[in-house]
Scaffold this motif. Structure first.
Motif, PDB file in Angstrom:
ATOM      1  N   LEU B  72       0.679  -1.169  -0.009  1.00 36.48           N
ATOM      2  CA  LEU B  72      -0.110   0.105   0.002  1.00 36.48           C
ATOM      3  C   LEU B  72       0.775   1.203  -0.293  1.00 36.48           C
ATOM      4  CD1 LEU B  72      -2.352  -1.208   2.790  1.00 36.48           C
ATOM      5  CD2 LEU B  72      -3.025  -0.723   0.409  1.00 36.48           C
ATOM      6  N   TYR B 242     -12.792  -1.767   6.055  1.00 39.08           N
ATOM      7  CA  TYR B 242     -11.609  -1.745   5.977  1.00 39.08           C
ATOM      8  C   TYR B 242     -11.128  -0.642   5.085  1.00 39.08           C
ATOM      9  CZ  TYR B 242      -6.881  -3.359   5.052  1.00 39.08           C
ATOM     10  OH  TYR B 242      -5.372  -3.752   4.948  1.00 39.08           O
ATOM     11  N   PRO B 244      -7.820   0.626   3.627  1.00 45.23           N
ATOM     12  CA  PRO B 244      -6.304   0.353   3.795  1.00 45.23           C
ATOM     13  C   PRO B 244      -5.422   1.498   3.847  1.00 45.23           C
ATOM     14  CG  PRO B 244      -7.345  -0.970   1.934  1.00 45.23           C
ATOM     15  CD  PRO B 244      -8.249  -0.396   2.767  1.00 45.23           C
ATOM     16  N   HIS B 245      -5.906   2.319   2.689  1.00 43.81           N
ATOM     17  CA  HIS B 245      -5.019   3.370   2.431  1.00 43.81           C
ATOM     18  C   HIS B 245      -4.921   4.747   3.616  1.00 43.81           C
ATOM     19  CE1 HIS B 245      -6.479   1.882  -1.556  1.00 43.81           C
ATOM     20  NE2 HIS B 245      -5.139   1.962  -1.708  1.00 43.81           N
ATOM     21  N   ARG B 247      -5.155   3.435   6.994  1.00 47.41           N
ATOM     22  CA  ARG B 247      -4.976   2.661   8.056  1.00 47.41           C
ATOM     23  C   ARG B 247      -5.923   2.701   8.853  1.00 47.41           C
ATOM     24  NH1 ARG B 247      -1.863   2.351   4.300  1.00 47.41           N
ATOM     25  NH2 ARG B 247       0.366   3.147   4.364  1.00 47.41           N
ATOM     26  N   GLN B 249      -9.732   0.564  10.281  1.00 46.42           N
ATOM     27  CA  GLN B 249     -10.634  -0.581  10.117  1.00 46.42           C
ATOM     28  C   GLN B 249     -11.418  -0.872  11.238  1.00 46.42           C
ATOM     29  OE1 GLN B 249     -10.513  -5.221   8.901  1.00 46.42           O
ATOM     30  NE2 GLN B 249      -8.615  -4.179   9.483  1.00 46.42           N
ATOM     31  N   ILE B 301     -10.429   2.928  -1.310  1.00 43.30           N
ATOM     32  CA  ILE B 301     -11.284   2.001  -1.517  1.00 43.30           C
ATOM     33  C   ILE B 301     -11.873   1.536  -0.042  1.00 43.30           C
ATOM     34  CG2 ILE B 301      -9.990   0.191  -1.576  1.00 43.30           C
ATOM     35  CD1 ILE B 301     -12.203   0.511  -4.293  1.00 43.30           C
TER      36      ILE B 301
END
Lengths: 606, 343
Positions: B72, B242, B244-245, B247, B249, B301
């Protein structure tokens, strides 16, 4: 015989007919091979059942690995394994994918690494290594196996029902697992899963109580707790963990059964599914997670500790050196065992559990790294200045130490809630726990099989095939699980049927292919083992009494599977199990039954 | 296919039979026994251990070199920068421990491979050594714990920012819905029993604060530099939001409202100009070209990261981070759910 009786009172405990052990009364096939109460036979039954289960679970992993590497490709293999319903035209069905990962996990964790590992080696080794005629209760021991068998049959049977087996992941979190509307696997398949696991827990408890009682009460004369081989300590702590934690799984499962069948709301609240709102209010899936992981985390150590015990014994024997830091090894196993009960929340940092509670679990979890580090360093020091004998068992033991370190260090990342946020439930986690359980614990199991095969079947396994098996497995197992870390770093979630729905994962195709190719090689290599195992069972070279020049008591029994283990009196123990290469001694090993020489110190002093 | 399997099985049996013959023949010629490990065996396996050690550590660096560029991109949120820094420190540390420990293990495995006539050194324990490798890990872990918990407390603190933007993420099998508070800055209350075709997220029709709420699917926008407070809900089973970009969740649990907050620090447009992202997307588009698929641009996303059923693998929503002005323009164009009030 008379003096044999008076020599040791303990031999009478629980053994009415064993006193006359070597007048070999006739046994029927059924009482010898099927409903046997002999710990050696039960151990073999556990092992062979576990091997069959492992082959099933391994085949499943190949099927879903093929789908992950080449999503949507048509494979005749998949169609042949799953039929037209679940593998139409050779493409895996998404529901079946989830079912396969679920049952793969369940079988590997419970049936292979709990039932198979503890069941096999606790049964085989406890009476042998503490110097007992048999388990405290042969009858409960027999029941333990048959509950395990029944539970295995139900688990496998669930693969053949119309809606497919349970498929909510091996952690079966409700509401997914509670609501038949949520997925086909939550219909009859889930019911069978729950029944099977309940029976499994019964088996585990019957076994565990027996192991504890036998180790505490039936040690032979001179076998002080501090003289016990580390295998015994590992089995004892494992059994205690199991007895304390498995019942919680049953309560967890019973409440889920109630929610599924009786309309209760322990885990359910405010749900709208299948086009209608459900009546359930007031429950919480988080409660399930607490109960599940209260077993689930000790379970990790139930899987791992026996493997560590087995390799402690094997590494010491084959380095021809005492295990380094015997007491520190016991201390660290006790510490790991204790801590394993207060760390379950690290599976739940992101479930909506109060973040402060999460902090407490961060602290307790990271503490486990200390005793684990002690163990790893002690293994390595045991090798230092040794005279390493590379039996296949020794190779697997060294493989265990390597993977224990490799898989252990990523635990430090995952236990840190801050860092867990971004890799939680990704392939980073999959890599972590497979290297710890799929490599370490499985290697411990292989090591145990190669080492004690002569005790089980009185014959030797083929050494060269053992080498081949180890090297192919070792290389390809790392080839499977190491690259998965990098999938995790790219943010790939676990339990995805395919990654192709997200363009951001398109550049990871080569990693997935490498993983799958190694997985196929690793799976094929296991057939070398299976061939070696079954071939050697019947045609292997006959083993001498003490093939590895080992100190522990099992090697003082005759090379025949007799009731009561020792034909005469029970052996008397005079020293710890690790007097290898002791200065001044003639041989590089001194069995535990040899009395201390004058002025000789026991337990590592000299 | 059935025939192929049958042939495979037959071949397997023949192979096994041949293997048995080889094994049995070789045993006749062999001097040693299965239990006796010769110096040749020890030397071979010792060397193999050393070789493996080199290859293994080499493989590790090869992977880092080759695949780190697939990871990532750097965090696109303020707390994420700290997470990344902590991640790097911890990664360096564990990589060091991993390499050193494995190096010792494989080196000793080679160096002390057994030879006939050699006697091992009787070395049963040493308090100084054992203290050393109890205390060093303990001290190291103390630092890891302190930093980890410090950041964790910051990240999970309740949002206090007066300018925060609240977004609700609503999960169901198998898609996401985002809800904004609308003009009154209050999210309307919900009641799962009122869910129906026209009321997808279960707004409570008696609660007027919900009338101006804005509901979007497929894509949601957030302004850069402002604290975004997410409230997560689920309609049916557990999902996990989630991102992810960033961080970020958090699970979406039926019957609960869970929370996570972060402050995005790069717009989607800025990310698309980031050199690392350009390189990353080039790799992705190259792989897509091979499959015959259209090239794509970078997007933030939202994924589902808790097993939730058959289409778990395809439960996504695009996140657009943009300037506050663009965000406000976008929001103004969205329709409020006032229609519900008419009922």
């Amino acid at each position: 015989m008379a003096n044999a009786h008076s020599a040791n009172l303990t031999e009478h405990v629980g053994h009415h007919d064993h006193a006359h052990d070597h007048d070999e009364h006739e046994e029927s096939f059924v009482s010898k091979y099927i409903f046997s109460m002999d710990h050696k036979m039960i151990s073999r039954q556990f092992l062979i059942t576990a091997i069959i289960m492992a082959v099933v679970a391994m085949t499943m992993s190949i099927i879903f690995r093929m789908q992950l590497a080449w999503p949507g490709e048509k494979f005749a293999f998949i169609n042949a394994m799953l039929g037209d319903k679940w593998g139409k035209d050779g493409v895996l069905d998404p529901n079946m994918y989830l079912a396969l990962v679920t049952i793969h996990g369940t079988i590997m964790v419970f049936f292979v690494l709990t039932g198979g590992l503890s069941g096999t080696f606790a049964n085989l080794l406890i009476p042998y290594q503490v110097g007992a005629r048999d388990m405290a209760s042969g009858f409960l021991n027999m029941l333990s196996y048959w509950f395990f068998f029944l539970s295995s049959v139900i688990m496998l049977g669930s693969l053949f029902i119309e809606d497919g087996p349970a498929s909510g992941g091996w952690t079966i979190y409700p509401p997914l697992s509670a609501l038949p509307e949520a997925m086909p696997g939550s219909k009859l398949g889930m019911t069978l899963w729950l029944i099977s696991m309940t029976l499994f827990v019964v088996s585990s408890l019957l076994g565990g109580i027996n192991y504890i009682v036998t180790i505490i009460n039936l040690r032979t004369k001179g076998m002080k707790m501090t003289r016990m081989p580390l295998t015994m300590w590992a089995m004892l702590i494992t059994a205690i963990l199991g007895v304390l934690s498995f019942p919680v799984l049953v309560s967890c499962v019973v409440l889920l059964i109630c929610d599924r069948s009786l309309g209760t709301s322990f885990y359910l609240s405010d749900i709208y599914i299948g086009g209608r709102p459900l009546d359930n209010v007031g429950g919480s899936p988080v409660l399930f997670e607490h109960l599940f992981w209260f077993l689930g985390h000790p379970e990790v150590y139930i899987v791992l500790l026996p493997a560590l015990g087995i390799t402690s014994e094997i590494i010491s024997t084959n380095s021809r050196k005492p295990i380094f830091g015997y007491r520190a090894m016991i201390g660290s196993m006790l510490a790991i065992g204790f801590l394993s009960f207060i760390v379950w929340g690290h599976h739940m940092f992101l479930t909506g559990m109060n973040p402060f509670l999460g902090s407490v679990f961060v602290f307790t979890t990271l503490l486990i790294a200390i005793p684990s580090a002690v163990k790893a360093f002690n293994y390595i020091t045991t090798l230092w200045k040794g005279n390493i004998q590379y039996t296949p068992a020794m190779l697997f033991s060294i493989g265990l130490v390597s993977s224990f370190v490799t898989g252990g260090v990523t635990g430090i990342i995952l236990a840190d809630s801050t860092l867990d946020i971004n890799v939680h439930d990704t392939y980073f986690v999959v890599a972590h726990f497979h290297i710890v359980m799929g490599l370490s614990a499985i290697f411990g199991m292989f090591a145990g099989v190669y080492h004690w095969f002569p005790k089980m079947f009185l014959r030797m396994m083929n050494k060269k095939l053992g080498y081949l098996h180890f090297w192919v497995t070792f290389v390809s197992a790392y080839g499977v699980f190491f690259p998965m870390h990098f999938l995790g770093l790219a943010g790939v979630p676990r339990r995805y049927y395919t990654n192709s729905a997200f363009p951001m994962f398109d550049n990871l195709v080569d990693i997935n292919e490498i993983v799958t190719v190694f997985a196929i090689i690793a799976a094929l290599a296991q057939f070398i083992f299976i061939f070696n195992f079954f071939y050697s069972m019947f045609r292997g070279e006959k083993s001498p009494q003490n093939p590895w020049n080992s100190n522990t008591l099992e090697w003082t029994t005759p090379m025949a599977n007799i009731h009561g283990n020792w034909p005469g009196a029970l052996p008397v123990v005079h020293r710890w199990a690790y007097d290898y290469s002791k200065p001044g001694a003639e041989n590089d090993f001194i069995p535990q039954t040899v009395p201390l020489a004058e002025g000789e110190h026991d337990g590592g002093g000299h | 296919m059935k025939l192929l399997i049958l042939i495979g099985l037959v071949l397997l049996i023949i192979a096994a039979h041949q293997l048995m013959r080889v094994v049995e023949l070789s045993r006749q010629f062999k001097k040693g026994h299965e239990w006796s490990v010769s110096d040749t065996d020890n030397s071979f396996n010792g060397k193999a251990m050393l070789l493996f050690g080199f290859l293994f550590i080499g493989f590790f660096f090869w992977q880092v070199n080759r695949w780190s560029d697939n990871s990532l991109p750097g965090a696109a949120s303020e707390h994420g920068l700290k997470v990344d820094a902590l991640w790097d420190y911890n990664m360096y540390l564990i990589s060091f421990v991993f390499v050193i420990t494995n190096a010792f293990l494989f080196y000793f495995s080679y160096k002390y491979a057994g030879k006939k006539g050699v006697k091992a050194t009787f070395f049963a324990h040493d308090n100084r050594l054992e203290m050393l490798w109890t205390i060093v890990p303990a001290v190291t872990l103390a630092f890891i714990i302190i930093f980890g918990l410090k950041y964790w407390n910051d990240i999970t603190e309740r949002s206090e920012s007066p300018n925060k933007v609240t977004v609700e993420l609503y999960a169901k099998q198998f898609d996401w819905t985002a809800r904004y508070a609308g003009k009154d800055k209050v999210l309307g209350s919900t009641d799962y029993r009122q869910i129906d075709g026209g009321n997808d997220v279960g707004l409570d029709t008696l609660d007027a604060t919900g009338y101006d709420d804005i509901i979007v699917k497929n894509e949601f926008h957030i302004p850069v530099g402002k604290e975004i407070e997410f409230k997560m809900r689920s309609r049916d089973v557990i999902h996990s939001a989630y991102m992810p970009h960033f961080r970020a969740q958090m699970n979406c649990v039926p019957g609960m409202v869970t929370e996570f907050k972060f402050t995005p620090n790069k717009t989607t447009a800025e990310m698309r100009k980031d050199p690392y992202v350009i390189q990353l997307m080039a790799g992705i588009n190259e792989a897509r070209a091979k499959k015959g698929e259209e090239p794509v641009e970078f997007d933030y996303i939202l994924l589902c990261n808790k097993i939730c059923g058959a289409s778990h693998y395809n439960m996504q929503m695009t996140i657009v981070v943009e300037s506050e002005k663009d965000y406000n323009d976008w929001l103004a164009k969205q329709k409020a759910v006032r229609t519900i009030a008419a009922k």
